[in-house]
Enzyme design. Structure first.
Site, PDB file in Angstrom:
ATOM      1  N   GLU A 294       0.828  -1.219   0.000  1.00  0.00           N
ATOM      2  CA  GLU A 294       0.000   0.000   0.000  1.00  0.00           C
ATOM      3  C   GLU A 294       0.851   1.254   0.000  1.00  0.00           C
ATOM      4  O   GLU A 294       0.450   2.289  -0.513  1.00  0.00           O
ATOM      5  CB  GLU A 294      -0.921   0.014   1.237  1.00  0.00           C
ATOM      6  N   HIS A 323       9.425 -26.325   1.193  1.00  0.00           N
ATOM      7  CA  HIS A 323       8.820 -27.488   0.540  1.00  0.00           C
ATOM      8  C   HIS A 323       7.692 -27.073  -0.391  1.00  0.00           C
ATOM      9  O   HIS A 323       6.851 -27.887  -0.755  1.00  0.00           O
ATOM     10  CB  HIS A 323       8.340 -28.473   1.612  1.00  0.00           C
ATOM     11  N   LYS A 436     -13.128   0.970  -2.235  1.00  0.00           N
ATOM     12  CA  LYS A 436     -14.030   1.237  -1.100  1.00  0.00           C
ATOM     13  C   LYS A 436     -15.248   2.015  -1.603  1.00  0.00           C
ATOM     14  O   LYS A 436     -16.384   1.720  -1.264  1.00  0.00           O
ATOM     15  CB  LYS A 436     -13.322   2.105  -0.049  1.00  0.00           C
TER      16      LYS A 436
HETATM   17  O1  PA5 Z   1      -3.451   1.233   5.913  1.00  0.00           O
HETATM   18  C1  PA5 Z   1      -4.546   1.709   5.675  1.00  0.00           C
HETATM   19  O2  PA5 Z   1      -4.741   2.933   5.670  1.00  0.00           O
HETATM   20  C2  PA5 Z   1      -5.730   0.816   5.394  1.00  0.00           C
HETATM   21  O3  PA5 Z   1      -5.364  -0.520   5.320  1.00  0.00           O
HETATM   22  C3  PA5 Z   1      -6.768   0.976   6.495  1.00  0.00           C
HETATM   23  O4  PA5 Z   1      -6.192   0.647   7.724  1.00  0.00           O
HETATM   24  C4  PA5 Z   1      -7.980   0.094   6.232  1.00  0.00           C
HETATM   25  O5  PA5 Z   1      -8.550   0.403   4.988  1.00  0.00           O
HETATM   26  C5  PA5 Z   1      -9.030   0.267   7.332  1.00  0.00           C
HETATM   27  O6  PA5 Z   1      -9.389   1.606   7.430  1.00  0.00           O
HETATM   28  P1  PA5 Z   1     -10.112   2.166   8.717  1.00  0.00           P
HETATM   29  O7  PA5 Z   1      -9.166   2.083   9.863  1.00  0.00           O
HETATM   30  O8  PA5 Z   1     -10.485   3.556   8.373  1.00  0.00           O
HETATM   31  O9  PA5 Z   1     -11.308   1.306   8.944  1.00  0.00           O
END
Ligand code: PA5
Length: 462
Positions: A294, A323, A436
């Protein structure tokens, strides 16, 4: 301290086509790296830079509140259930799996020192959720709902299901079984928590989900099951101090960031495998995969130019995946950098009894499983080097709170430095937001009508 061994990326070991002239590269990039480290440390206190995670090791106030709450509810609950997804869950899962006694939820209360069992629901599989809710007694469960935005569909739908059941079972008292971790001001969960009177913890400003493990997001569930969060803080602080060093020769996060960056951009090795030789560190790979993917997978650079960069992280587990995946890594395309995590000292020494003298297995008798797992890590690196495959080894002295915190913090800093080398925004995730938003549209959320129309036109279902 954690150590980084980059011997097996050297061109003298794996040849000039696949190896790097590491020391020369360090010398060539030393000014750039020094400038990146200085700059990150300068920017970290500025609002909007999303670098507040670099200050979390010093956040005594949060630690105090978390410990106070954990002490207050000690003995009241049999289970802690965390509702969250992505960055709101992966850090807690990685650290608790590493630091709790293995098979924690199967132990008796005495074996757990009367700390509760710990469950994470980080998916929306109806069978899994139903299964868990049929297994644990919600009356004896503390639910920690974690979402920074306060409206993530997966987390909030789980919350709504759990809250409804709890209210039916507990009446008004259910409120005492819910604790919310969310933004201090905005978002639906914040609103709800204030209205309903839940105990709340804050996801600090300028800390993204995947960098939030050392905020209340990770610390609260960890403290609730008795993990020593003071030691976690000590680990981060010591590592932070070490990583403030602007000299690349003495900064392991900078070294690893540069090595990965060079492999991706100059040697066409775009895959980054994380392979701990420790089952307790298995979920560190899941956490790392999110952090690396990300943070570094981006369409545009800081100037808005389309670049589509980002190494692809892959998780593996030693010795298990020797393995399965190692055949591909040795003989398939030479397109990966493989990182091993090697544990120097395990908590237990497990001897293999000398009970057989068959040639094929007799040699194992009298040795230990400890020797075997590290022998496998060491020999696999050499085998990979024979095939001219680059590997890095991160050595961690022990799997304890201090060292696991160091490991995760080092990987966070490494990611931030790599992002600067790619010249991208490490801390946004527009690609996640897009999916999302389409989900919101599909589920009929107000304000997403236009997206819903576009989606209907584009969508093909089978
Ligand atoms: O790293 C990130 O920003 C995302 O993985 C969020 O943690 C994830 O989408 C969950 O978002 P939120 O904490 O707003 O529910």
């Amino acid at each position: 301290m954690i150590k980084l061994n980059y011997h097996y990326v050297d061109k003298d070991i794996i040849g000039k086509d696949h190896g790097l002239e590491v020391e020369k590269e360090f010398a060539k990039h030393k000014d750039k790296i020094a400038q990146i480290i200085t700059d990150l440390n300068k920017r970290k206190d500025k609002p909007g830079q999303w670098l507040q995670w670099m200050n979390l090791g010093y956040n005594e106030e949060t630690v105090w509140y978390v410990k106070e709450f954990a002490a207050m509810v000690r003995g009241r609950f049999d289970n802690v259930l965390v509702l969250g997804i992505g960055g709101s869950a992966l850090g807690g899962i990685a650290v608790s799996e590493a630091l709790l006694k293995p098979y924690w939820n199967l132990l008796t209360p005495e074996q757990r020192d009367n700390y509760p069992r710990l469950f994470f629901l980080d998916n929306i599989d109806p069978d899994q959720i139903t299964g868990l809710l049929n297994t644990i007694d919600l009356k004896r469960t503390l639910v920690n709902v974690i979402t920074k935005s306060g409206s993530t569909a997966e987390t909030m739908s789980q919350y709504m299901i759990v809250k409804d059941i709890m209210e039916k079972e507990l009446g008004d008292e259910y409120r005492k079984n819910i604790v919310a971790t969310t933004d201090k001001k905005v978002g639906v969960l914040r609103q709800l928590a204030d209205q309903e009177g839940y105990k709340t913890f804050v996801v600090p400003d300028d800390v993204g989900g995947r960098f939030s493990v050392f905020s209340a997001v990770g610390l609260l569930p960890l403290a609730l099951v008795g993990i020593n969060i003071d030691e976690i803080m000590n680990g981060i602080k010591d590592m932070d101090l070490a990583l403030k060093n602007t000299n690349i020769s003495e900064n392991i996060a900078a070294q690893n960031a540069l090595i990965h960056y060079l492999y991706d951009t100059k040697k066409n090795k775009r895959l980054s495998v994380m392979m701990p030789y420790s089952s307790r560190l298995k979920y560190v790979s899941d956490w790392y995969v999110q952090l690396w993917a990300e943070s570094l997978g981006k369409q545009v650079d800081n100037k808005g130019k389309e670049v589509h960069v980002g190494p692809t992280p892959i998780k593996a587990l030693g010795a298990t995946d020797q393995h399965s995946q190692i055949q591909l890594y040795n003989e398939g395309p030479n397109d990966k950098v493989i990182s091993f995590i090697r544990v120097e000292e395990f908590d237990n020494e497990l001897k293999i009894p000398e009970i057989f003298d068959y040639t094929g297995i007799g040699y194992l008798g009298g040795k230990s499983i400890n020797q075997l797992i590290n022998a496998e890590a060491d020999s696999t690196r050499v085998a990979l080097a024979d095939y001219k495959r680059p590997t890095i080894t991160i050595s961690i002295p022990k799997v304890d709170a201090y060292n696991v915190a160091q490991l995760l913090y080092m990987l966070e800093v490494q990611t931030a430095i790599a992002g600067e080398l790619y010249n991208i925004n490490t801390f946004n995730q527009p690609g996640v937001e897009q999916a999302k938003n389409y989900t919101y549209a599909l589920m009929g959320r107000a304000g997403y009508e236009e997206s819903a129309k576009t989606l209907q036109e584009k969508m093909v279902t089978v």
